[in-house]
Design a protein around this motif. Structure first.
Motif, PDB file in Angstrom:
ATOM      1  N   UNK A  29      46.731  74.292  28.127  1.00  0.00           N
ATOM      2  CA  UNK A  29      47.284  75.044  29.262  1.00  0.00           C
ATOM      3  C   UNK A  29      47.635  76.485  28.886  1.00  0.00           C
ATOM      4  N   UNK A  33      45.845  80.215  30.206  1.00  0.00           N
ATOM      5  CA  UNK A  33      46.527  81.439  30.678  1.00  0.00           C
ATOM      6  C   UNK A  33      46.052  82.665  29.896  1.00  0.00           C
ATOM      7  N   UNK A  69      46.512  74.077  40.228  1.00  0.00           N
ATOM      8  CA  UNK A  69      46.176  75.112  41.212  1.00  0.00           C
ATOM      9  C   UNK A  69      46.302  76.543  40.694  1.00  0.00           C
TER      10      UNK A  69
ATOM     11  N   UNK B 125      59.471  71.900  29.770  1.00  0.00           N
ATOM     12  CA  UNK B 125      58.275  71.979  30.620  1.00  0.00           C
ATOM     13  C   UNK B 125      58.651  72.663  31.930  1.00  0.00           C
ATOM     14  N   UNK B 127      57.535  74.630  35.532  1.00  0.00           N
ATOM     15  CA  UNK B 127      56.417  74.803  36.458  1.00  0.00           C
ATOM     16  C   UNK B 127      55.802  76.183  36.202  1.00  0.00           C
ATOM     17  N   UNK B 128      54.481  76.285  36.357  1.00  0.00           N
ATOM     18  CA  UNK B 128      53.765  77.514  35.998  1.00  0.00           C
ATOM     19  C   UNK B 128      54.256  78.733  36.745  1.00  0.00           C
ATOM     20  N   UNK B 166      56.859  75.319  27.608  1.00  0.00           N
ATOM     21  CA  UNK B 166      55.475  74.975  27.951  1.00  0.00           C
ATOM     22  C   UNK B 166      55.330  75.155  29.456  1.00  0.00           C
ATOM     23  N   UNK B 167      54.380  75.984  29.862  1.00  0.00           N
ATOM     24  CA  UNK B 167      54.212  76.252  31.294  1.00  0.00           C
ATOM     25  C   UNK B 167      53.194  75.313  31.923  1.00  0.00           C
ATOM     26  N   UNK B 168      53.581  74.689  33.016  1.00  0.00           N
ATOM     27  CA  UNK B 168      52.634  73.942  33.838  1.00  0.00           C
ATOM     28  C   UNK B 168      51.762  74.929  34.595  1.00  0.00           C
ATOM     29  N   UNK B 169      51.058  74.446  35.598  1.00  0.00           N
ATOM     30  CA  UNK B 169      50.147  75.359  36.294  1.00  0.00           C
ATOM     31  C   UNK B 169      49.966  74.979  37.755  1.00  0.00           C
ATOM     32  N   UNK B 170      51.046  74.563  38.400  1.00  0.00           N
ATOM     33  CA  UNK B 170      50.951  74.293  39.830  1.00  0.00           C
ATOM     34  C   UNK B 170      50.521  72.876  40.127  1.00  0.00           C
ATOM     35  N   UNK B 174      53.495  66.775  38.268  1.00  0.00           N
ATOM     36  CA  UNK B 174      53.939  66.938  36.880  1.00  0.00           C
ATOM     37  C   UNK B 174      55.459  66.888  36.748  1.00  0.00           C
ATOM     38  N   UNK B 183      50.593  65.905  30.937  1.00  0.00           N
ATOM     39  CA  UNK B 183      50.284  67.328  31.061  1.00  0.00           C
ATOM     40  C   UNK B 183      50.623  68.075  29.765  1.00  0.00           C
TER      41      UNK B 183
END
Ligand SMILES: Cc1cc2nc3c(=O)[nH]c(=O)nc-3n(C[C@H](O)[C@H](O)[C@H](O)COP(=O)(O)O)c2cc1C
Ligand code: SF4
Ligand code: FES
Lengths: 167, 420
Positions: A29, A33, A69, B125, B127-128, B166-170, B174, B183
């Motif tokens: 991930x 980015x 997304x 963790x 959210x992005x 740690x960034x999620x991505x939408x 999650x 994730x």
């Protein structure tokens, strides 16, 4: 050669250090980015490069791009205006805001302006429901919040981006 | 000693500069962490304090935090602490305020918690969309390393502690703890089959505690001041304060930290300033888009907001994301919004949720465009009932709550939409 690794060696090394030696797959991930910093989307080559760095298949990387997304595999506007039009914001006028904004820019939700500067998207809750209408701006540098918006304030912001582009 | 007035978590209301590490330390900040580590406090003792405090998970399920910690398998190493900062339930915006405005207390809370479960690594963790916030946290982590609060041999002991963001991505899913772990392992965020639960088999198949940001932000003060101090707030079974995210048709939306057990009426009319244009209130969703819709009559307004009382009016407290609906809100419009959300966010792993979300959205779409009939409403109810209890994770269940309660409790809104 791995172009992504070569270009961002230090950043990629720092990312890999966050995860245990035998769990480098976790870095997929953050690496995506990094890849998006170039032009706001992940290219096929980026997926191969990332796959090689963390030792998984490119298909696995592609499945991650597809699932989340905030990753894009196609070019959009340089600034993606992602307006929250989820329930709490809609109760505070986000639907009308979104409609008027699109009318003023001359595009529909999901479209990009002809000069490639702006796309407008409608997204789910962004944890800013008390500051509706609001949107997040996704651009190659990251994700930025713009809260308590009016159509006028957003149009002004877009005008600023346009001026920056012209420089 | 840390000064606590009205707020335990949103202490920036009393100490505006608390996001400055110097201010936080001057108020006794990081003394609890220092004491716990340097005196080599027994982790069992810490788990007991948190257990006795009555602290329950603030991420939605209200599970007793100390009890969860006691399930951590001490025959399998290493242990991990994973902080759930995914905050994606529509109507929830409290974790963000805690991390932005009172970051050091958040950090101290997670650091003491990591010690209590004998973990050396913490993953946060986020959210992005919390991209900017994650960068601020990264800088703060670097500062703590320099201050000797993180790293190896803390305070001259053997103990080592590291924190990583740690960034999620939408992806809303999650936020579900096992999807979150998937994730974090670099996979698609799809929930795992349970048992085993994370305290036995979690991140990288190691014992892992996943807790919400707000839950853990309480911990350092509980350890400093004791379980009995914490129990002075809230009710017998729902101890402590809770940050209520108030949104929708109220004059003053925002986060309000109040003792658990505060009635809805006080939140909405005193703190929230009442309904926009002083219109009549119609409904309340107490747990974001995942809630049943409560009919906002006097009984509901006088109901205490705690884990035990909200079910009496046919709903759950959940994450306490209180969305206010007035008489301008049409429930057929509302469930069109929520079904869209769940269709978008279903991870697709199990059929009832994936297909059910699709059908519920199509039906609400038809009803909204006035092309529907009463049969469509009955079918919608039927689809929702067939999702309940048949899904791998709670998202499937969540997707039916607003739909079923809207049809049952607000039938007029549907009568007006359909062709008879
Ligand atoms: C669909 C779904 C979404 C969830 N989203 C979140 C979330 O955004 N944040 C959170 O803390 N917990 C969320 N949860 C709850 C977590 O699974 C888990 O129970 C929680 O992180 C445990 O921490 P706690 O005991 O401190 O509440 C969600 C659960 C489900 C089923
Ligand atoms: S209930 Fe829905 S979100 Fe949960 S696992 Fe099944 S498909 Fe995925
Ligand atoms: S609904 Fe728009 S930010 Fe929450």
């Amino acid at each position: 050669m791995n172009a992504l690794l070569e270009k961002h060696t230090k950043d990629i090394e720092d990312i890999l250090k966050k995860y245990p030696e035998d769990q480098k797959r976790s870095a997929v991930m953050p690496l995506l980015y990094v890849a998006m910093r170039e032009n706001g989307f992940v290219s096929k080559q980026d997926m191969y490069d990332i796959a090689e760095i963390i030792k998984v298949s490119a298909t696995q990387v592609a499945s991650i791009v597809g699932f989340y997304t905030l990753y894009h595999d196609k070019e959009g506007g340089k600034h993606r205006v992602q307006v929250c039009n989820d329930l709490p914001c809609a109760l505070r006028g986000s639907g009308e805001y979104l409609e008027k904004l699109c009318e003023n820019i001359g595009i529909k939700v999901g479209e990009t302006t002809e000069d490639g500067l702006v796309s407008v998207e409608s997204v789910m809750c962004l944890a800013g429901c008390d500051k509706a209408p609001m949107f997040q701006e996704q651009n190659p540098d990251g994700v930025f919040y713009h809260e308590d918006q009016t159509v006028e304030s957003t149009l002004e912001l877009i005008e600023q981006w346009r001026k920056q582009e012209a420089k | 000693m840390s000064k606590v007035d009205k707020h335990i978590l949103l202490r920036h209301h009393e100490i505006p500069d608390i996001a400055n590490i110097k201010t936080y330390q001057a108020d006794g900040g990081f003394e609890t962490f220092r004491k716990v580590v340097s005196t080599k406090m027994d982790p069992v003792e810490l788990k007991n304090i948190v257990h006795d405090s009555g602290l329950r998970g603030r991420g939605g399920a209200g599970f007793p935090t100390g009890l969860k910690w006691k399930f951590v398998d001490d025959n399998n190493w290493p242990h991990y602490l994973v902080v759930n900062a995914d905050e994606s339930e529509p109507g929830t915006f409290k974790d963000r305020e805690i991390m932005e405005k009172n970051p050091w207390q958040f950090f101290e809370g997670i650091m003491v918690s990591a010690y209590a479960i004998s973990a050396n690594d913490i993953y946060i963790y986020l959210r992005g969309e919390f991209w900017e916030l994650a960068h601020v946290l990264d800088e703060q982590i670097e500062l703590m390393k320099k201050e000797g609060l993180l790293g190896k041999n803390l305070f001259g002991t053997e103990y080592e502690l590291n924190i990583f963001t740690h960034l999620g991505a939408g992806a809303y899913i999650c936020g579900e703890e096992t999807a979150l772990l998937e994730s974090l392992e670099g996979k698609m965020g799809q929930p795992r089959v349970r048992p085993p639960f994370p305290p036995a088999v979690g991140l990288y198949a190691k014992p892992t505690v996943v807790n919400n940001v707000e839950t853990l932000a309480n911990v350092s003060l509980i350890v400093e001041k004791g379980a009995n101090w914490y129990r002075k707030f809230g009710t017998e079974k729902s101890a402590g304060t809770k940050v209520f995210s108030l949104s929708g048709r109220v004059k003053n939306p925002g986060n309000y930290e109040l003792p658990l057990g505060t009635p809805f009426r006080e939140l909405i009319y005193e703190h929230g300033g009442g309904i926009i244009d002083d219109r009549p209130i119609k409904g309340i969703m107490a747990a974001g888009a995942s809630s049943s819709i409560i009919v906002a009559d006097d009984k509901a307004l006088d109901t205490p907001m705690d884990y035990e009382s909200v079910p009496d009016v046919g709903a759950q407290l959940g994450s306490a994301s209180v969305i206010i609906l007035d008489d301008t809100v049409d429930m057929s419009w509302l469930i069109n919004k929520t079904t869209h959300f769940f269709k978008h966010e279903s991870c697709g792993k199990c059929t009832p949720c994936r297909e059910g979300a699709f059908w519920m959205t199509s039906l609400t779409e038809r009803i909204r465009s006035k092309k529907g009939t009463m049969e469509d409403v009955i079918l919608l109810e039927d689809v929702a009932k067939n999702i309940k209890g048949k899904t791998l994770c709670a998202l499937g269940e969540f997707s039916t709550e607003a739909v079923l309660s809207a049809i049952e409790r607000f039938p007029d809104d549907f009568d007006a939409q359909v062709n008879k």
